[in-house]
Design an enzyme around this catalytic site. Structure first.
Site, PDB file in Angstrom:
ATOM      1  N   GLU A 151       0.831  -1.214   0.000  1.00 52.70           N
ATOM      2  CA  GLU A 151       0.000   0.000   0.000  1.00 52.70           C
ATOM      3  C   GLU A 151       0.862   1.259   0.000  1.00 52.70           C
ATOM      4  OE1 GLU A 151      -2.912  -0.386  -0.757  1.00 52.70           O
ATOM      5  OE2 GLU A 151      -3.078  -2.518  -0.303  1.00 52.70           O
ATOM      6  N   HIS A 154       2.014   1.941  -3.449  1.00 57.45           N
ATOM      7  CA  HIS A 154       0.990   2.613  -4.255  1.00 57.45           C
ATOM      8  C   HIS A 154       1.092   4.133  -4.092  1.00 57.45           C
ATOM      9  CE1 HIS A 154      -1.403  -0.310  -6.287  1.00 57.45           C
ATOM     10  NE2 HIS A 154      -1.784  -0.959  -5.190  1.00 57.45           N
ATOM     11  N   GLU A 225      -0.787  -3.011  -9.933  1.00 54.99           N
ATOM     12  CA  GLU A 225      -0.703  -3.988  -8.843  1.00 54.99           C
ATOM     13  C   GLU A 225       0.623  -4.744  -8.903  1.00 54.99           C
ATOM     14  OE1 GLU A 225      -2.703  -4.332  -6.220  1.00 54.99           O
ATOM     15  OE2 GLU A 225      -3.756  -2.597  -7.042  1.00 54.99           O
TER      16      GLU A 225
END
Length: 293
Positions: A151, A154, A225
């Protein structure tokens, strides 16, 4: 799966339609010349305003919307925290520093039996990392570390902004091409029917082009991803990232994908057979690529 795709496309079409209605009321959609032809430059400008407005509005409220939709409880790093919360905040902050980010994201927990986590926010300065109670209860420390690293990657990659720009470009072409196609269809009918045919055709072509455009958006979502998996492996270690994905795979039945706008931001969307319309790659493929890294 079909329901998720339908809701995603319908939401996008409704947002575009709402913005177009507002612009029409303001008289800013006059791309048809007095002679009945299209002013392509005006249409392109109109399409860009419509296409990017919806995307940037969604980005601006993304963090707030995620908190409301998921019921995220944000942890105050300067307030009173239990050991459970302190450990989570310290882990995220350590990974953020390792990623070279200058601003710490908000860290939160949402109450859900699903095993998942997500990152969102309009910028690296105003981001949010949230994990489910189900993930914290069912995953060991190494797996949690891998998920958090994914995360944070990201955020470091600026994926939220990039996705917004891509969606804006796709929306622009959807609006632009749907109006050209609708105008062409309207030329085939009598003049007294042309206006209603043009209006209906816009809506039909907008849905059709939105479906095609969503394939591009979903493809980039799957690419990001893989990229976040590699970033997570760099931050937490390859073994922890692989272990995190294997743990997600073991708990795939506890992955909730009902809220489409949030599901695309989570680390796992479950294993998908129809990958063309999936926001996430198959977990086995993600694990294979990390092993080969």
């Amino acid at each position: 799966m079909a329901k998720r795709i339908f809701l995603f496309i319908l939401t996008n079409v409704l947002v575009l339609t709402t913005i177009m209605i507002v612009l029409s009321v303001l008289g800013l959609n006059s791309y048809i010349t007095p002679s009945g032809n299209i002013d392509f430059m005006l249409l392109l400008g109109f399409s860009a305003v419509v296409g990017f407005s919806g995307s940037f509005i969604s980005l601006a409220i993304s963090r707030w919307m995620a908190k409301k939709l998921m019921g995220v409880k944000v942890i105050d790093p300067n307030g009173s925290m239990n050991d459970y919360e302190r450990n989570l905040v310290e882990r995220v902050h350590r990974l953020v520093r390792a990623a070279g980010l200058s601003h710490m994201p908000e860290v939160g927990i949402y109450n859900s039996p699903e095993v998942n986590a997500f990152a969102t926010g309009p910028s690296k300065r105003r981001s949010l990392v949230a994990v489910s109670t189900g993930l914290l209860e069912r995953m060991d420390d190494d797996a949690v570390e891998g998920v958090l690293a994914h995360e944070v990657a990201h955020i470091a990659n600026g994926d939220m902004v990039t996705m917004t720009l891509l969606q804006g470009v796709v929306n622009t072409f959807v609006v632009f091409l749907s109006r050209i196609a609708a105008w062409a269809v309207a030329q085939l009918v009598d003049e007294d029917k042309a206006m209603i045919v043009h209006f209906i055709a816009i809506f039909v072509f907008q849905i059709a082009f939105s479906i095609l455009g969503s394939i591009v958006v979903f493809a980039y979502s799957r690419y990001r991803e893989f990229h976040a998996d590699r970033g997570g492996a760099d931050l937490a270690g390859k073994d922890k990232m692989i272990h995190a994905l294997e743990s997600l795979k073991a708990n795939v039945k506890r992955v909730d994908t009902r809220q489409d706008t949030i599901a695309s931001m989570k680390i796992s969307g479950g294993t998908k057979k129809k990958l063309l319309f999936s926001t996430h790659p198959d977990l086995d493929e993600r694990i294979r690529r990390l092993h080969a890294k």
